[in-house]
Each structure stands twice: as C-alpha cells, then as structure tokens.
Design a protein around this motif. Structure first.
Motif, short mmCIF file in Angstrom:
data_model
loop_
_atom_site.label_atom_id
_atom_site.label_comp_id
_atom_site.label_asym_id
_atom_site.label_seq_id
_atom_site.Cartn_x
_atom_site.Cartn_y
_atom_site.Cartn_z
N ARG A 104 0.83 -1.21 0.00
CA ARG A 104 0.00 0.00 0.00
C ARG A 104 0.87 1.26 0.00
NH1 ARG A 104 -5.21 -1.10 0.14
NH2 ARG A 104 -5.91 -3.10 0.96
N GLU A 105 1.98 1.21 0.72
CA GLU A 105 2.90 2.35 0.72
C GLU A 105 3.48 2.56 -0.68
OE1 GLU A 105 7.22 3.38 2.69
OE2 GLU A 105 5.84 2.11 3.83
N TRP A 106 3.90 1.47 -1.31
CA TRP A 106 4.41 1.52 -2.68
C TRP A 106 3.35 2.07 -3.62
CZ3 TRP A 106 2.36 -1.77 -6.56
CH2 TRP A 106 3.00 -1.67 -7.79
N PHE A 107 2.13 1.58 -3.49
CA PHE A 107 1.04 2.02 -4.36
C PHE A 107 0.78 3.52 -4.19
CE2 PHE A 107 -3.40 2.87 -5.30
CZ PHE A 107 -3.49 2.39 -6.60
N ALA A 108 0.79 4.00 -2.95
CA ALA A 108 0.56 5.42 -2.69
C ALA A 108 1.64 6.28 -3.33
CB ALA A 108 0.50 5.68 -1.19
N LEU A 109 2.87 5.77 -3.38
CA LEU A 109 3.96 6.53 -3.99
C LEU A 109 3.91 6.51 -5.51
CD1 LEU A 109 6.95 5.45 -1.73
CD2 LEU A 109 5.89 7.70 -1.83
N ILE A 110 3.57 5.36 -6.09
CA ILE A 110 3.68 5.20 -7.54
C ILE A 110 2.38 5.54 -8.28
CG2 ILE A 110 3.07 2.75 -7.71
CD1 ILE A 110 6.08 4.19 -9.45
N SER A 111 1.24 5.37 -7.65
CA SER A 111 -0.04 5.54 -8.36
C SER A 111 -0.29 6.95 -8.91
CB SER A 111 -1.21 5.10 -7.47
OG SER A 111 -1.31 5.92 -6.34
N PRO A 112 0.24 8.02 -8.31
CA PRO A 112 0.00 9.33 -8.93
C PRO A 112 0.61 9.48 -10.32
CG PRO A 112 0.65 9.60 -6.64
CD PRO A 112 0.83 8.16 -6.98
N THR A 113 1.56 8.62 -10.66
CA THR A 113 2.17 8.69 -12.00
C THR A 113 1.36 7.91 -13.04
OG1 THR A 113 3.59 6.76 -11.66
CG2 THR A 113 4.45 8.92 -10.96
N TRP A 114 0.36 7.16 -12.59
CA TRP A 114 -0.45 6.35 -13.48
C TRP A 114 -1.77 7.03 -13.79
CZ3 TRP A 114 0.07 1.46 -10.00
CH2 TRP A 114 1.34 0.89 -10.18
N ARG A 115 -2.40 6.55 -14.83
CA ARG A 115 -3.76 7.00 -15.12
C ARG A 115 -4.68 6.40 -14.06
NH1 ARG A 115 -4.49 7.31 -21.59
NH2 ARG A 115 -2.57 8.46 -21.94
N PRO A 116 -5.74 7.10 -13.70
CA PRO A 116 -6.63 6.62 -12.63
C PRO A 116 -7.18 5.21 -12.87
CG PRO A 116 -7.14 8.88 -13.17
CD PRO A 116 -6.12 8.42 -14.17
N ARG A 117 -7.52 4.89 -14.12
CA ARG A 117 -8.09 3.58 -14.41
C ARG A 117 -7.05 2.47 -14.17
NH1 ARG A 117 -10.45 1.42 -20.10
NH2 ARG A 117 -11.39 -0.47 -19.27
N HIS A 118 -5.82 2.71 -14.59
CA HIS A 118 -4.76 1.73 -14.38
C HIS A 118 -4.47 1.58 -12.89
CE1 HIS A 118 -1.19 -0.67 -15.02
NE2 HIS A 118 -0.48 0.20 -14.31
N ALA A 119 -4.41 2.69 -12.16
CA ALA A 119 -4.15 2.64 -10.71
C ALA A 119 -5.23 1.83 -10.00
CB ALA A 119 -4.06 4.05 -10.14
N ALA A 120 -6.49 2.06 -10.38
CA ALA A 120 -7.60 1.32 -9.77
C ALA A 120 -7.49 -0.16 -10.08
CB ALA A 120 -8.93 1.88 -10.25
#
Length: 191
Positions: A104-120
């Motif tokens: 979850r920590e990794w996801f919080a750091l990396i997800s802003p660089t992704w498109r919302p649909r891919h992050a979800a």
C-alpha cells in the motif's frame, strides 16, 4: 514461595494486597478480583516495578521466567522496563512491515504517475489476488515457496497476466527486492 493453589485461593479484600514469591516477584490482588504479576527491582539506585501481566493469562511459571530474564537484563546493565518497551516497539514495527503495508505504501507513492483507471486496476488486483495470500506476512518471512504457491493459485483463477507480474515482481513493492536481514535474498527473485 507461591504455589498455583495459593494463587487460585487468593480472594479479593477491601484493600489490594501482595502475595510474594521470591526474588522480587509478587502477585498483586486487587479489590475487584484481578490478579497482576509484578517484579520489583533496583536500577540506578532506584526501586522500579515491571508489570508482567494478569493471572491466569500469565502463569506462575511464565511470570518466573519473565522475572529471570529481567534479572539477566539487570546483570547485563540493562533496565528491564526499557527492554520490554523496545521488544514491544520491535513487534509493532514487524507488524507494520507486512507485505500489504509495504504494498500500500508503494502504491501510494507510484499511483500518482499512473492513469486513474490503471491505478484502480492495479490496486484491485493487489487486494483481490495478492494481499489475501501474502499480505499478512512480514516481508522477512515470505519465502520463495510462498510466492510460488501464490502464483499457482492466481494462475488457477485464470489471471495469467497478474500471475506473470507477481512472478516477475511487478506486483510487489520494491522494498521486497532490498537486502533482508540475515542476508536473505528476495523471495521473488528466487521464484
């Protein structure tokens, strides 16, 4: 010296009282009926008390064992109360160092660089497929066999792309690839 029978027979009184064992160990019997183990010791010329736990959750033998380890700490020049706090903090840190917490920590750091649909989609995959199988384990306890078993389960669920990512490490946080204590290698790199 206390016996288990004497402890069980101890009844609450109007005021709390102590049943003494030996070498500083005693059982505090409170008016509400609770019984608590304490160890009294001297450190730096001051009298201190270490709370061990409630009876019967902590048996007489366990209380004596804790007392003996506290005495060993004192012989080594350590304060048993500080040692207890350090161990508790270490256990809490290990609890926080699970694969799910790191993921979850990794996801919080990396997800802003992704498109919302891919992050979800990535978060959904982690929550549905990876975290239920490996999420509750501390990172240091995850073995290559555990990762293999998770990959096989994910493949059986007909999610081959996610299984491939897990096998390659793309579904896991980078902290899993860093050197682990006792020179353990990353379990993912060994799959």
């Amino acid at each position: 010296m206390l016996t288990d029978t004497a402890i069980r027979k101890a009844k609450p009184a109007d005021k709390q009282y102590k049943l003494y064992d030996e070498r500083g160990l005693h059982l505090l019997v409170r008016p509400n009926g609770s019984k608590l183990w304490h160890y009294r010791y001297r450190y730096d010329g001051k009298e201190k008390t270490l709370s061990i736990g409630p009876y019967p959750e902590v048996s007489l033998a366990e209380a004596r064992s804790v007392r003996d380890s506290a005495r060993a700490d004192l012989r080594a020049g350590l304060n048993p109360a500080i040692t207890k706090k350090l161990l508790r903090a270490q256990a809490r840190a290990e609890q926080d160092n699970t694969l799910e917490a790191a993921g979850r920590e990794w996801f919080a750091l990396i997800s802003p660089t992704w498109r919302p649909r891919h992050a979800a989609s990535v978060l959904d995959s982690l929550e549905r497929l990876v975290f239920p199988r490996l999420g509750s384990f501390p990172l240091r306890d995850i073995s290559p066999q555990m990762v293999r078993d998770a990959v096989v389960e994910i493949e059986q669920m007909r999610a081959p792309e996610i299984a491939r990512r897990v096998r390659s490490g793309k579904g896991f946080p980078p902290s899993l690839f860093t050197p682990l204590p006792a020179a353990r290698r990353s379990p993912i790199r060994q799959v």
